[in-house]
Enzyme design. Structure first.
Site, PDB file in Angstrom:
ATOM      1  N   HIS A 122      -3.284   6.043   3.950  1.00  0.00           N
ATOM      2  CA  HIS A 122      -4.371   5.247   3.871  1.00  0.00           C
ATOM      3  C   HIS A 122      -3.682   3.527   4.496  1.00  0.00           C
ATOM      4  O   HIS A 122      -4.028   3.424   4.895  1.00  0.00           O
ATOM      5  CB  HIS A 122      -4.675   5.231   1.996  1.00  0.00           C
ATOM      6  N   SER A 175     -11.520  -0.322   0.467  1.00  0.00           N
ATOM      7  CA  SER A 175      -9.907  -0.530   0.760  1.00  0.00           C
ATOM      8  C   SER A 175      -9.730  -0.522   2.662  1.00  0.00           C
ATOM      9  O   SER A 175      -8.986  -0.888   3.120  1.00  0.00           O
ATOM     10  CB  SER A 175      -9.059   0.832   0.842  1.00  0.00           C
ATOM     11  N   ASP A 209       0.717  -1.114  -0.079  1.00  0.00           N
ATOM     12  CA  ASP A 209       0.443  -0.100  -0.256  1.00  0.00           C
ATOM     13  C   ASP A 209       0.720   1.366  -0.059  1.00  0.00           C
ATOM     14  O   ASP A 209       2.148   1.368  -0.971  1.00  0.00           O
ATOM     15  CB  ASP A 209      -1.123   0.038   1.025  1.00  0.00           C
TER      16      ASP A 209
END
Length: 1342
Positions: free
Chosen positions: A798, A961, A755
């Site tokens: 994120h 996600s 990621d």
């Protein structure tokens, strides 16, 4: 709504079962509050209302200790047993070695002595033979010499002495010749053994000395020869006695005595092999072998059907097992024919009976260990030799049960199935005779020149490289190519734009050329059964220009997929790559003066080559780029499977709107669909409780306050973090129960999060994050290593948020992840703008493979199909010794159907790829989430998820996600259970477990493959109790076995795959006394055979022995029973059985309400007081004229009948009324029910109401008399005939109204006054009067 229906139904059932509830309002209200608490469960914030929390947690932890620590306890017990065994064996080996050394020395002395004796004997025999043959000749020679010596006189003594000396010389010479002649004859004698190995010089000297010194030779020669032989023994050639040695060695081998030629290691291995063979024979013996091996404190006792390993004789004496119905030692195995359509059903059942014959109380915990699966695909083909199962089992490599994920990972292609290998050869992946065929469009040259030049330059055996052009179509013009470039799309039907593998006799290319449109499956790159579709040079140029437009970088990454089984570090491959690089550099330097050099990067074992192409090209010189690519291809075409420029990927958050990649339209492809949810047969299912009344009765009878507070106790035992924020996302996937069943995970299990990186210093991540040390196998520079691995700084937050969902630490701070005790590897490939390239993604996947990570999270994707990433993900199937790694991918946040507009890698069609959509708090797919009933597998919470972000902070994010990490965490719990059991599962099997244990979601439209929510408890429980091959009910995970009690454990089996599956059911036994250190395990071997092609295969009976369960049956564990039963009462588990049960309960509730209302109504009418009040309410003082007139008519009719029939109405009714009007007439007008007015028979109305005129009543009687003559049918139709003339009267509204006006009453005013005084009105009650009154009422109303 369904929640309310279900809870109300349960309340009503409890109300029906318990009559005392009617008299206990507080109890009833408390139950309503309990259900209301359950309804609010989804939004609750945990709190702590227990005063003595410390002691409570201690007790609760002790209760769950066998579940939490059973694997650790079992592992330590096994470790202790091996240490003691090793120590005992070491001591025994030392004693044995000492004995062996003494024996060896003794044997060596004996051998040496025997050698000396044999050698001495052989020499003596030869010497004696020679001496015997030479003795006569030597005597003659000596006789001549002695005669010469005795003759002559003394004066001649000197002359004689000289003569004697000369004669002795002659005699010596003749003696030498005589001995040599005898030895020569001896060599020719065939009866002499080993005559060629004898030392004849030595024999010559011995014979000569013996003959010369005949008198003293016998003693001196014998002693001298022995000493000389001992001195010369070590120098002499041992080969003189080879035959003797060979016989001795053979004798020793036959007796099992180690010889001097054997090494010590060989001796140890030989002894260990003997032990293994002996132990194997004991464990698999069908005879009654009651052998007792006490290795220190560990006792191993082998029975017919099972083995007990314990550290106490109490367990051996107290616990007995009946496993004859299930053990492979007794029944050989359970044969279940494999059926693809029925492989998810558990069809066969057996029992294990566990008994406690002692005085102690034991805790029992069940698990499975050491599973092995042998794929029989192709083994029993007709052309191949058939082997027995014993021979096949010997070929299976035994896996080590420790350090399963340690070391460096690689790709292992050896376990490819026969079909996969055939497909690979057809694709050209592993076939050196398969070549790449280029379909090149050259606008500057004609087709013939292209074909000639390429056929001359590139050919390989029988394969040809054809530059095929469509002669009927012109090559796309520069303008058309420019328009296509601006539109970010390509022409699907341009067959010139592809590179394909094909053989000389293959017609697939021809079929592809003829096929057009989306219906042609060959156009789909996801179809693994088709040929590999490769981009041609023109497409690569378009990719280059497109990337140049979107990303202003100095270099672009050209990724080449090399064949998987190549060794890129070999000398040959290094030379090939360097030569290709030099040729490319040479070409660039010829055309660009500012160019310096080309750099490249390789990734092994994933075998990708990335060449960094400088941004020297544009629309004006793209022909140069095309030629450069052709040069590169000509150098590497024998080793390349595919090539393309890097693509761009983005993260999936709900605020993402615009897609940055070009949309490369692809035909929709049917996704690899997992098996539908069918975990158990109805007979053996946990879900059977939905259709069984017994759980409902148990639920209704749950009056024990302790049991009713179990859920509250469990919630308070959970980590402290869960009380500080809403845990709806963890609650609905049932993570809490999963923790109680199998703990928080295992540190040896690694989850690779590819990621945007992670905050490695975050307080909730630092304990679980693992930073791999730099390794040359990563094949990256130090700067790149720091960027991706060592310090993956998360600029967007994120990656940190995703990592916290998977494995946030349970440290009483912040949040906690789905699997709080696993190892996390965070790799950065997304930049600060939430975008990343396929080159970095592939490098990250390569690092995951090298670190043996079985789970990879991908909360990112793109609508552009990237062949390179496709092949990289495909090769994840061959990690972990062929077991494969799981890739969990987010489905996307654009509310699109992935079946039509796929996003990658979520829609890659591989069995180890799992696509996840988002679900909201309302148990509906999130409005932003992508879906697809052929491409999205499962649902997980993705709406308003609270997790970690950089700088020790926390935040709520929304998106798919956030959904994918939940599935990753559940997968990590499954892998942890498998690690504790000592094996690595197949990636496909792990995903099948997630699918089959998922919770069904009710929806009006099918949005995903299974329309189900991931279920952590079900997945862990299924893995804990045997996986998809074998299952036991939830209640038997843990229970108590008291004195004199038995436990019948049902086990169900399924033919999950085609082959042979073996495992051990392990029953851990722990005394209830927490201070006791007694521990034991029962190992029951199981075998399931599903391949019908195995010789002598015959299906086993579906059911085994019949057992009777009596009052001695042990009870289930209370807390565990609540967890198991919670599937029924959990408001989030929407299964089809649950829906059916809810609907049935709802209708039962409605029926109960209806019956209750009728009962209460009848009770109310039977009440005297309430009936009087009801009658009073019928007389309303104030009414309109119409209603007033009706009430007057009713009262006058009642008065009339009293005058007509007299005071004794009951006696005169039938006599007057029935006779006058007739029986049939009375029934015709019995149109409604009659109220019971009997209780008012003593009321006299004569003084209250004026008598009506007799004339009015006579009119009524005459009408009835006329109707008496007509039939029932006409009367019901409302017809009336007047007298004998049968004149018809019309009963219309007008006539009825006119008739009503004909009735006249006297003293109308006084009657009204009397009516107002309704309290004084009492109507005479008689059944007959009431019947007649109501009949007349109906008639008048008509």
């Amino acid at each position: 709504m369904l929640n309310i229906i279900y809870v109300v139904s349960l309340i009503l059932i409890k109300f029906i079962f318990y009559k005392e509830c009617n008299n206990n309002n507080n109890y009833y209200l408390s139950n309503i509050e309990l259900y209301n608490y359950k309804l609010r469960k989804r939004n609750r914030i945990l709190n702590n209302n227990i005063n003595d929390r410390k002691s409570f947690l201690s007790d609760l932890e002790q209760n769950y200790k066998p579940l939490f620590d059973i694997y650790e306890l079992s592992a330590n017990f096994e470790k202790r047993r091996k240490e003691l065994e090793k120590k005992t064996k070491g001591e025994e080996n030392e004693i044995e070695k000492k004995k062996e050394n003494d024996l060896e020395e003794k044997k060596e002395n004996e051998i040496e002595k025997k050698k000396e004796n044999d050698l001495e004997k052989e020499y003596n025999d030869v010497i004696n033979l020679l001496e015997l043959s030479l003795s006569s000749e030597y005597k003659e020679l000596n006789a001549d010499v002695s005669n010469n010596d005795n003759s002559g006189h003394e004066e001649n003594n000197k002359h004689k002495l000289n003569k004697k000396n000369s004669s002795n010389y002659k005699n010596d010479k003749s003696l030498d010749e005589l001995i040599k002649g005898a030895i020569l004859k001896l060599k020719q004698n065939p009866n002499i053994k080993n005559k060629n190995m004898l030392d004849y010089d030595k024999i010559f000297k011995i014979i000569k000395e013996k003959l010369i010194n005949k008198n003293l030779a016998s003693n001196k020669i014998k002693g001298g020869d022995n000493e000389k032989l001992k001195e010369e023994k070590k120098q002499s050639d041992i080969s003189t006695n080879v035959e003797v040695k060979k016989d001795i060695i053979n004798d020793q081998l036959n007796k099992g005595i180690p010889t001097k030629i054997e090494n010590k290691d060989d001796m140890i291995n030989k002894e260990s092999n003997k032990e293994d063979i002996t132990n194997e024979g004991k464990s698999n013996s069908l005879n009654n072998l009651n052998t007792l091996n006490n290795d220190g404190n560990i006792i191993t006792k082998v029975y017919d059907h099972y083995t007990i390993v314990t550290n106490s004789n109490d367990i051996l004496n107290d616990i007995s097992i009946d496993a004859s119905d299930i053990s492979k030692n007794s029944i050989g195995g359970i044969n279940i024919p494999f059926n693809e359509n029925d492989n998810s059903s558990f069809t066969h059942q057996r029992y294990i009976v566990l008994s406690n014959n002692g005085e102690k109380k034991y805790k029992i915990v069940l698990m499975t260990k050491n599973p092995k699966f042998m794929d029989m695909d192709g083994i029993y083909d007709e052309e191949e030799k058939k082997e027995s199962l014993i021979e096949l089992n010997q070929k299976v490599n035994k896996e080590e049960n420790t350090n399963l994920y340690d070391g460096t990972g690689t790709l292992y292609y050896g376990k490819k199935s026969k079909k996969e290998k055939e497909n690979t050869q057809q694709k050209g992946g592993n076939n050196p005779n398969v070549d790449i065929n280029i379909l090149n469009n050259n606008n500057n040259n004609n087709n013939n020149n292209n074909n000639n030049s390429n056929n001359n330059s590139n050919s390989m055996n029988d394969e040809e490289i054809n530059y095929n052009n469509n002669n009927n179509k012109e090559s796309p013009s520069m303008f058309r190519r420019f328009i296509n470039f601006l539109s970010f799309s390509g022409n699907e039907n341009e067959t010139e734009d592809t590179l394909i593998y094909h053989n000389k006799n293959d017609n697939s290319y021809k079929n592809k050329k003829e096929g057009t449109g989306k219906n042609n499956d060959n156009n789909d790159p996801n179809n693994n059964n088709n040929k590999k579709i490769l981009l041609n040079v023109d497409k690569l140029v378009d990719q280059y220009l497109l990337n140049l437009k979107n990303n202003h970088t100095s270099k672009q990454e050209l990724i080449l997929v090399l064949k998987g089984e190549l060794d890129l570090h070999s000398k040959n491959m290094k030379n090939v790559i360097n030569n290709a690089k030099k040729n490319l550099e040479k070409y660039f330097k010829e055309h660009f003066k500012e160019f310096d050099k080309i750099s490249y990067d390789i990734s092994t074992p994933i075998n990708f080559l990335c060449i960094f192409i400088p941004t020297l090209f544009d629309m004006n010189n793209m022909d140069l780029l095309k030629q450069a690519l052709l040069i590169l291809h000509n150098d590497l075409h024998e080793y390349v499977e595919n090539w393309s420029f890097s693509s761009t990927y983005h993260t999936y958050e709900a605020d993402y709107i615009k897609e940055q990649d070009s949309v490369y339209d692809r035909s929709p492809k049917k996704k690899y669909i997992k098996a539908s949810k069918k975990l158990y047969n109805n007979k053996y299912s946990f879900l059977n409780k939905f259709l069984n009344i017994e759980p409902l009765i148990l639920f209704a009878k749950k009056l024990n306050s302790k049991r009713s507070n179990i859920e509250k106790e469990i919630l308070n035992f959970l980590p402290k973090e869960l009380r500080d924020y809403s845990t709806w996302n963890l609650s609905i996937i049932r993570v809490f129960n999963a923790w109680f069943l199998a703990g928080y995970g295992n540190k040896n299990v690694k989850v690779c999060v590819v990621d945007s990186g992670a905050d490695i210093k975050h307080v909730d991540l630092n304990g679980n994050l693992y930073i791999p040390e730099y390794n040359e196998k990563y094949e990256m520079t130090q700067d790149f290593y720091n960027f991706m691995v060592k310090n993956p700084t998360d600029a967007s937050g994120h990656g940190t948020h995703v990592t916290g969902i998977i494995g946030g630490v349970a440290n009483d701070l912040g949040v906690v992840g789905v699997a709080p005790n696993i190892t996390l590897i965070s790799l950065r490939f997304i930049d600060g703008k939430k975008y990343g390239g396929s080159f970095h993604a592939i490098k990250a996947l390569n690092v995951c493979i090298l670190n043996k990570a079985p789970i990879i999270n991908a909360s990112w994707g793109s609508s552009h199909f990237d062949v390179n990433l496709h092949l990289a993900v495909e090769r994840l199937k061959y990690t972990l010794n062929g077991k494969g790694s799981v890739l969990i991918a987010a489905s996307g946040n654009k509310s699109n159907d992935n079946d039509i507009s796929p996003l990658y890698p979520a829609t890659f069609t591989f069995p180890h790829v799992y696509s996840v959509a988002s679900i909201s708090r309302n148990f509906e797919i999130s409005p932003f989430s992508n879906y697809g009933h052929k491409s999205v597998h499962i649902l997980a919470p993705g709406h308003h998820i609270y997790s970690t972000i950089p700088n020790n902070s926390y935040k709520i994010f929304t998106g798919t996600s956030m959904a994918a990490p939940h599935v990753c965490g559940v997968s990590a719990l499954v892998y942890s259970v498998c690690y504790n059991q000592g094996f690595i599962p197949q990636a496909e099997e792990v995903l099948d477990i997630l699918t089959r244990t998922s919770i069904k979601i009710i929806s009006t439209k099918k949005r995903t493959i299974n329309d189900s929510l991931v279920n952590a408890e079900g997945a862990v429980l299924t893995t804990l109790l045997g996986g998809l091959w074998m299952q036991m009910d939830c209640y038997f995970v843990k229970f108590n076995l008291e004195k004199g009690k038995k436990k019948h454990i049902p086990v169900v089996f399924s033919a999950y795959k085609k082959g042979v599956y073996e495992t051990d059911i392990v029953i851990a036994i722990i005394p209830i006394d927490g201070k006791s250190k007694i521990y034991g395990e029962i190992h029951i071997p199981i075998k399931i055979v599903t391949d019908v092609n195995i010789p002598n295969f015959q299906e086993s009976p579906r059911r085994g022995k019949n057992y009777t369960i009596d009052s001695n049956e042990a009870q289930h564990d209370e807390v565990l029973s609540y967890i198991c039963e919670n599937a029924l009462y959990n408001l989030y588990e929407y299964d089809s059985h649950y829906l059916l049960a809810s609907v049935i309960l709802f209708f039962l509730a409605l029926l109960s309400i209806f019956v209750g209302m009728i009962y209460m109504k009848s009770r109310k009418h039977s009440d005297k007081k309430c009936s009087k009040n009801l009658m009073k309410s019928n007389y309303i003082p104030e009414m309109d004229d119409g209603m007033e007139e009706t009430q007057q008519l009713q009262q006058e009719r009642r008065q009339y009948f009293r005058e007509l029939f007299g005071e004794n109405l009951e006696k005169n009714y039938d006599q007057h009324f029935v006779q006058d009007f007739g029986q049939d007439f009375r029934q015709d007008f019995k149109l409604g029910s009659t109220p019971d007015l009997k209780q008012y028979s003593d009321i006299d109305l004569q003084n209250k109401i004026q008598q009506p005129e007799r004339k009015t009543v006579k009119i009524i009687i005459n009408n009835f008399e006329d109707r008496k003559k007509e039939t029932k049918r006409r009367l019901l139709k409302g017809l009336n005939y007047d007298g004998e003339n049968a004149k018809k009267h019309d009963f219309t509204n007008e006539s009825i109204s006119n008739s009503r006006k004909n009735f006249k009453f006297s003293n109308n005013t006084e009657m009204k006054k009397n009516t107002i005084k309704s309290e004084d009105v009492k109507i005479a009650s008689d059944d007959n009067v009431n019947k007649a009154m109501n009949q007349l009422d109906d008639m008048f109303m008509k």
